[in-house]
Design a protein around this motif. Structure first.
Motif, PDB file in Angstrom:
ATOM      1  N   THR A   6      66.193 -35.588  15.209  1.00 20.52           N
ATOM      2  CA  THR A   6      66.658 -34.609  16.195  1.00 20.52           C
ATOM      3  C   THR A   6      65.490 -33.755  16.669  1.00 20.52           C
ATOM      4  O   THR A   6      64.689 -33.293  15.861  1.00 20.52           O
ATOM      5  N   GLU A   7      65.389 -33.576  17.979  1.00 16.94           N
ATOM      6  CA  GLU A   7      64.431 -32.647  18.569  1.00 16.94           C
ATOM      7  C   GLU A   7      65.201 -31.742  19.535  1.00 16.94           C
ATOM      8  O   GLU A   7      66.120 -32.200  20.212  1.00 16.94           O
ATOM      9  N   SER A   8      64.833 -30.492  19.597  1.00 16.51           N
ATOM     10  CA  SER A   8      65.527 -29.593  20.515  1.00 16.51           C
ATOM     11  C   SER A   8      64.598 -28.474  20.970  1.00 16.51           C
ATOM     12  O   SER A   8      63.617 -28.154  20.310  1.00 16.51           O
ATOM     13  N   ILE A  27      68.008 -31.262  24.140  1.00 14.86           N
ATOM     14  CA  ILE A  27      68.194 -31.793  22.791  1.00 14.86           C
ATOM     15  C   ILE A  27      68.154 -33.307  22.855  1.00 14.86           C
ATOM     16  O   ILE A  27      68.641 -33.928  23.806  1.00 14.86           O
ATOM     17  N   LYS A  28      67.542 -33.891  21.845  1.00 12.28           N
ATOM     18  CA  LYS A  28      67.444 -35.340  21.744  1.00 12.28           C
ATOM     19  C   LYS A  28      67.766 -35.716  20.310  1.00 12.28           C
ATOM     20  O   LYS A  28      67.156 -35.194  19.371  1.00 12.28           O
ATOM     21  N   PRO A  38      69.035 -27.501  13.998  1.00 16.57           N
ATOM     22  CA  PRO A  38      67.690 -27.203  13.512  1.00 16.57           C
ATOM     23  C   PRO A  38      67.325 -25.740  13.613  1.00 16.57           C
ATOM     24  O   PRO A  38      66.425 -25.271  12.940  1.00 16.57           O
ATOM     25  N   MET A  39      68.021 -24.959  14.468  1.00 17.67           N
ATOM     26  CA  MET A  39      67.670 -23.560  14.616  1.00 17.67           C
ATOM     27  C   MET A  39      68.006 -22.731  13.376  1.00 17.67           C
ATOM     28  O   MET A  39      67.488 -21.641  13.181  1.00 17.67           O
ATOM     29  N   GLN A 256      70.771 -33.035  27.537  1.00 20.32           N
ATOM     30  CA  GLN A 256      70.497 -34.375  27.026  1.00 20.32           C
ATOM     31  C   GLN A 256      69.921 -35.310  28.090  1.00 20.32           C
ATOM     32  O   GLN A 256      69.897 -36.524  27.903  1.00 20.32           O
ATOM     33  N   LYS A 257      69.445 -34.745  29.189  1.00 24.55           N
ATOM     34  CA  LYS A 257      69.008 -35.576  30.312  1.00 24.55           C
ATOM     35  C   LYS A 257      67.496 -35.779  30.389  1.00 24.55           C
ATOM     36  O   LYS A 257      67.022 -36.503  31.261  1.00 24.55           O
ATOM     37  N   ASN A 258      66.718 -35.141  29.518  1.00 32.64           N
ATOM     38  CA  ASN A 258      65.260 -35.199  29.642  1.00 32.64           C
ATOM     39  C   ASN A 258      64.703 -36.518  29.118  1.00 32.64           C
ATOM     40  O   ASN A 258      65.197 -37.078  28.139  1.00 32.64           O
ATOM     41  N   ASP A 259      63.611 -36.974  29.783  1.00 33.76           N
ATOM     42  CA  ASP A 259      63.034 -38.265  29.433  1.00 33.76           C
ATOM     43  C   ASP A 259      61.916 -38.100  28.406  1.00 33.76           C
ATOM     44  O   ASP A 259      61.601 -37.007  27.956  1.00 33.76           O
TER      45      ASP A 259
END
Length: 507
Positions: A6-8, A27-28, A38-39, A256-259
């Motif tokens: 998970t990345e955010s 968020i990915k 994660p926060m 959730q749309k970022n590449d």
């Protein structure tokens, strides 16, 4: 095994004393992250008396739990930094060990490198602080590395967070610098000060407030008293109700749309070659696990036609776009207990997809118990809908099947098989039930779930039908199929019927 990554990226607003507002910008997530946030890792503070169950080395009670050993002093950002070893006075889960670094004169945290052991899990905690305004040091880097075992299953995790773009509002009442005098080493400086004039309680309180807001020399004892006085005055002035902690989380609609290019730019440190390879492996594992959960995992032979051997070894068949049928091999379900003797299950699964976020699952299961020549069966139909953050489902289940007395089935059938056949210790106690069960799991938001449920059940008491065993590593005979109950030694129930209504709300 289960794997998730998970990345955010979030904006966090903190308002004293305990209000956190988080807006998730992006968020990915790959794999089943079990709703991990994660926060939560970066909102804890080592300035608090306790952190994650252990006593902080910066707690006012720290000297009762730790010994401290000075190592050296070095310079960073024009400040003298003291390196100090933290040594627990005794072992336990309420203490940590390692090294802390303290900014001289400001007496704030520069960085820490600590190890905590929580429920047998070793966690390495590393934090780095930096000045975000003059004389104000805040955490800018968090790293947690952990590994351990739970119930025999090993795992490890790594967590990295970078915090930047601080916008802070200094408490105007506490903006003045002052010198803290040690009663043991600076007696002359303390004695040289003017004695505090006597006065009434109200006068002393006013003097205390004035003294706190002025740049005077204070002993440690006086500082503690003055801070308590200030906290009481602040609480008295507050018009808001006292809340220990409040968390508000919102997720941007485009989170959730970022590449991949966006994430490559936003990561505080680039992925190493090993991490990139690991990410690819984790992506594939997570995808396979997700397909298993959604019924899309096809074996290597799924494209071929049905063969008789599939009945014994299992296979998955594609029945057209979004339609799959799976036969589960029965060998792993062969078990033994004193009621059924040897028994086995045979299960099939049918999955159908309707677009991206809707699917239907039908799973019939048959079971045969040799010691009582009993054929049983059950089935469930489940319809799942909604995005991954708002996944909801409706499920109807019915059947005639055995069940453990504890509905959480704490005793694994295979474990009971080994203990019974090898040591004549039959831990698992069961009964039969004819049932119909209907529930709706509704998730209107990512952090809110309602689950109403209704069940109609006919239950039948069961008795031992075999004393078969292979070895007698234990002592004694098989116990009856009635669970031990000191308050009700005769705990048999014959036959009974129940209608259950239940509502679970999870926030």
């Amino acid at each position: 095994s289960a794997t998730f990554v998970t990345e955010s990226v979030s904006e966090i607003t903190y308002t004293r004393p305990g209000k956190y507002e988080e807006r998730v910008i992006s968020i990915k997530s790959q794999g089943d992250d079990q709703n991990t946030n994660p926060m939560n890792y970066i909102s804890s503070s080592l300035y608090e008396p306790k952190v994650a169950g252990f006593v902080s080395p910066f707690s006012t009670k720290a000297f009762a739990f730790y010994k401290f050993k000075y190592q050296r002093t070095f310079t960073d950002r024009g400040r003298q930094i003291s390196e100090i070893d933290v040594i627990p006075r005794s072992r336990g889960e309420d203490v940590v060990a390692g090294t802390i670094y303290v900014v001289e004169e400001l007496w704030c945290i520069h960085s820490v490198n600590l190890v905590a052991t929580i429920q047998g899990i070793d966690i390495n905690i590393r934090q780095v602080f930096a000045p975000v305004e003059e004389n104000v040091w805040m955490p800018v880097s968090h790293r947690y590395d952990g590994e351990g075992k739970i119930l025999g299953f090993g795992f490890e995790f790594q967590y990295l967070a970078a915090v930047r773009d601080y916008e802070i509002e200094i408490n105007p009442d506490l903006g003045t610098e002052f010198t803290v005098l040690d009663e043991k080493t600076e007696k002359e400086a303390i004695e040289s000060r003017d004695a505090e004039p006597p006065g009434k309680k109200e006068v002393k309180r006013a003097e205390a407030e004035e003294k706190l807001l002025s740049a005077e020399d204070l002993t440690r004892k006086e500082l503690r008293k003055l801070m308590k006085t200030y906290e009481k005055m602040e609480l008295k002035k507050s018009t808001e109700p006292v809340v220990v902690e409040e968390r508000i989380v919102t997720i941007d609609s485009l989170a959730q749309k970022n590449d991949s290019a966006y994430w490559a730019e936003m990561r505080p440190v680039p992925l190493t070659e090993r991490e990139e390879k690991g990410y690819a492996v984790q992506d594939s594992l997570a995808a396979e696990e997700k397909k298993k959960q959604e019924g899309d995992t096809l074996s290597d032979g799924s494209a071929r036609k049905f063969a008789l051997t599939d009945i014994l070894f299992g296979n998955t068949y594609s029945l057209g776009k979004g339609n799959y049928l799976r036969l589960h091999q029965p060998f792993s379900s062969i078990n033994f207990n004193t009621v059924d003797g040897f028994n086995f299950e045979y299960k099939a699964s049918y999955f159908k997809r309707f677009g991206k976020d809707k699917r239907l699952e039908i799973v019939p299961t048959g079971r045969y118990a040799f010691a009582r020549n009993q054929l049983q069966g059950k089935a469930h139909i489940e319809y799942k809908y909604g995005s991954s953050l708002k996944r909801s489902s409706i499920r109807l289940a019915a059947g005639y099947y055995y069940r453990q007395f504890n509905r959480f089935t704490p005793i694994a059938p295979f474990t009971n098989t080994i203990s019974s056949l090898m040591a004549k210790r039959n831990f698992m106690k069961i009964f039969d039930q004819r049932y119909v069960d209907l529930y709706w799991s509704f998730k209107p938001a990512h952090n809110l779930r309602f689950t109403p449920r209704i069940s109609v059940i006919d239950r039948t008491e069961l008795f031992n039908n075999t004393d078969q065993h292979w070895l007698e590593l234990g002592s004694g005979e098989y116990t009856s199929n009635v669970p031990d109950n000191p308050k009700a030694p005769e705990a048999g129930f014959g036959e009974s019927r129940a209608v259950k209504l239940r509502l679970d709300v999870t926030i």
